[in-house]
Design an enzyme around this catalytic site. Structure first.
Site, PDB file in Angstrom:
ATOM      1  NE  ARG A   1      16.084 -15.876   0.425  1.00 47.68           N
ATOM      2  CZ  ARG A   1      15.384 -14.940  -0.237  1.00 47.68           C
ATOM      3  NH1 ARG A   1      14.515 -15.302  -1.161  1.00 47.68           N
ATOM      4  NH2 ARG A   1      15.567 -13.663   0.022  1.00 47.68           N
TER       5      ARG A   1
ATOM      6  NE  ARG B   1       6.874  -9.501  -8.753  1.00 44.78           N
ATOM      7  CZ  ARG B   1       7.929  -9.172  -8.010  1.00 44.78           C
ATOM      8  NH1 ARG B   1       8.736 -10.089  -7.539  1.00 44.78           N
ATOM      9  NH2 ARG B   1       8.166  -7.890  -7.721  1.00 44.78           N
ATOM     10  CE  LYS B   2       8.702 -13.007  -1.963  1.00 41.54           C
ATOM     11  NZ  LYS B   2       9.186 -12.056  -0.922  1.00 41.54           N
TER      12      LYS B   2
ATOM     13  N   GLY C   1      14.772  -2.027   4.915  1.00 42.85           N
ATOM     14  CA  GLY C   1      15.641  -1.055   4.258  1.00 42.85           C
ATOM     15  C   GLY C   1      15.081  -0.401   3.024  1.00 42.85           C
TER      16      GLY C   1
ATOM     17  CB  CYS D   1      12.564  -8.209   3.338  1.00 46.22           C
ATOM     18  SG  CYS D   1      12.714  -8.094   1.549  1.00 46.22           S
ATOM     19  N   GLY D   2      11.378  -6.851   6.047  1.00 42.44           N
ATOM     20  CA  GLY D   2      11.376  -6.815   7.518  1.00 42.44           C
ATOM     21  C   GLY D   2       9.985  -6.622   8.098  1.00 42.44           C
TER      22      GLY D   2
END
Ligand code: SRM
Ligand code: SF4
Length: 520
Positions: free
Chosen positions: A69, A183-184, A439, A444-445
């Site tokens: 990434r 966290r992110k 998914g 994420c989408g």
């Protein structure tokens, strides 16, 4: 013995314990060793977790074939950079490809661990980095994909995005100051009036706003999606001018989050949980103390005034007279090596060698003079990545799904494209409709920002467990952005074309197609 509430708040989760043992970034110094010993021999935590600090993701679905990434603020890259990325995936044949992500970034597929030291050298020479792009780090900084070329724009955020990234990553070399967040973390810098990057779903969102006649940013904080909860960012009641203060305020917020963010329960570690635990006043005070000077209160109004967020597909005049940018629809963001080489060639032959990526997983070639436009539009890649896609394909976004992601409950990208193409052929739509696929509940989408969001799950049909989706509706982007909510549960994917047809007919004015449609 039952633990006290203090214990449950201060006890560290297993991720915190492995980070305490060894910082994720430390594997940077062991790469050569890993490459020599082979991935099977690498310590499990280094392999499956810490390598993500370098942007190297072990994929349990395709063991030995890693995902890499990248980082690219505002989704801007040069043809040279694109060629370097294309060259990396090309050597992996059918295993190699590139995905444009929902953070206007690129992820490379098929990467072998033994090649990573060499790949990193090539990336560095080309001025690129993948460092700190995964796990408890700050993700790619998003910003308008037409920054600097958009006639309507208020602030060109390109330089600011690079400055923020350089501060966080130590100029791309890695920076231990910010490699152990709870966290992110997501940062967005919006410079246009259309909220082109849906800033409100970021942990820090800079939104254009005039204060005393000066253009700068109002600041929102705490937006995030997770499997358990999704929240839109809330006002920090702060305004900053578009200069070094943006970097320093980002540093201050990150420092407060790093030092005080909750680390016991990983499901409650995103920054919003800290803001709620403390209350906004205490949070703002702590940020101000770190910032080192008083924060100006937010401007009363922001400048996100355009009703609809642009998708940038098609030909648009730039603010520079005689130049145009052209947005190409890359179906569900997937690029093969030859597409990447071709994008680089087109950018050089027709533009000034620049390429931009969007959060809708598409590509833009800017700076094409009027005189070269006609020839550009004849290029085979522009037929493949159309500037006039059919309405559902045009707005389609999809996360990775089960082809490569081990969290996935369903296959997404191929199915999303097939269903959109089928419905485009069967229906006439007055306006394109934004359908986002994701998914699993990690989102994420971004199904919550879509007109119709589809979130992978499983259901029972005729006694069998089959792939299915929960359906979200009501997501609004642009001015007065809102998150959508779930309206249907467990629709089997094989029944989805019919269900979507009904939803499109009842809510978006779709009619049975009058004429055979072209395909997206
Ligand atoms: Fe994501 C984890 C893919 C944008 C929320 N995301 C993952 C992982 C790394 C899981 C894994 O290790 O397999 C996925 C990698 C799959 C793969 O092989 O590609 C993954 N996320 C993606 C991408 C590639 C989706 C896409 O197809 O575009 C996007 C990469 C962006 C980038 O360039 O960095 C991506 N992920 C997002 C977004 C959207 C956004 O940022 O606007 C979100 C929701 C926003 C947010 O984070 O607040 C998102 N991803 C998550 C989460 C849930 C986070 C949470 O707080 O619980 C996870 C799981 C986790 O972190 O534990 C996750
Ligand atoms: Fe993987 Fe789930 Fe994210 Fe899709 S939403 S990429 S399936 S983690």
């Amino acid at each position: 013995m039952a633990s006290s509430s203090t214990d449950t708040k201060t006890k560290k989760n297993k991720y915190e314990r492995f980070k305490d043992e060894k910082d994720g970034l430390a594997v940077r110094d062991e790469l050569e060793k890993f490459a020599e010993m082979g991935w099977e021999a690498v310590d499990e935590t280094d392999l499956t977790q810490r390598l993500k600090w370098l942007g190297v993701f072990f994929r349990p679905v395709t063991p030995g074939k890693f995902m890499l990434r990248m980082r690219m603020p505002n989704g801007v890259l040069s043809s040279h950079k694109m060629r370097v990325l294309a060259g990396i995936v090309q050597r992996y044949g059918d295993d190699g490809s590139g995905d444009i992500t929902t953070r206007q970034n690129i992820q490379l597929r098929g990467v072998r661990l033994e090649d990573v030291p060499d790949i990193f050298e090539r990336l560095e020479q080309a001025g690129m980095t993948s460092v700190q792009s995964g796990m408890d780090n700050v993700r790619n900084i998003t910003g308008s994909p037409v920054a600097g070329i958009d006639a309507e724009e208020l602030i060109d955020t390109q330089g600011l995005g690079i400055m923020v990234q350089d501060m966080i990553t130590g100029n791309g070399k890695g920076n231990y100051e910010f490699t152990n967040l709870p966290r992110k973390f997501n940062i967005a810098l919006e410079g246009s009036r259309d909220n082109s990057i849906h800033a409100e779903i970021n942990d820090i969102a800079f939104i254009p706003a005039y204060r005393d006649g000066e253009i700068g940013f109002n600041v929102l904080v705490g937006g995030f999606f997770s499997s358990k909860r999704c929240a839109a960012a809330v006002p920090l009641d702060a305004w900053v001018p578009p200069n070094e203060d943006v970097v320093e305020l980002s540093r201050a917020i990150l420092t407060v989050y790093r030092d005080h963010g909750l680390r016991a329960n990983r499901q409650k570690s995103r920054m919003m949980w800290l803001i709620e635990e403390w209350g906004m006043d205490k949070f703002r005070e702590a940020v101000e103390a770190e910032f080192g000077k008083s924060l100006a209160p937010a401007a009363p109004e922001d400048e996100i005034t355009q009703e609809a967020k642009r998708d940038h597909i098609g030909v648009y005049p730039q603010k520079q007279p005689g130049l145009n940018y052209v947005g190409l629809l890359v179906p569900v963001g997937r690029l093969q090596a030859e597409d990447m080489f071709d994008l680089a060639r087109l950018a050089e032959v027709y533009g000034n060698g620049e390429i931009r990526l969007t959060v809708e997983q598409n590509a833009i070639i800017p700076n094409i003079p009027d005189s070269r436009l006609a020839a550009f539009l004849e290029e085979p890649l522009v037929q493949k990545f159309s500037i006039e896609p059919t309405p559902l394909v045009r707005k389609l976004v999809s996360c990775t799904g089960s082809r490569f992601c081990n969290f996935a409950i369903i296959e997404t990208k191929q199915r999303a494209l097939a269903i959109a193409q089928q419905l485009d052929a069967e229906l006439d739509l007055p306006e394109p409709v934004r359908i986002h696929w994701t998914g699993c509940p990690n989102s994420c989408g971004q199904p919550q920002v879509a007109d119709i969001g589809l979130l992978g799950t499983k259901t029972r049909k005729s006694g069998d467990v089959v792939e299915a989706v929960d359906v979200y509706m009501g997501g609004k982007v642009g001015k007065d952005a809102e998150l959508g909510s779930r309206v249907m549960k467990g629709i089997a994917c094989e029944d989805l074309p019919g269900v979507l047809k009904d939803l499109l007919t009842e809510n978006f004015g779709a009619k049975p197609s009058a004429a055979p449609q072209r395909n997206g």
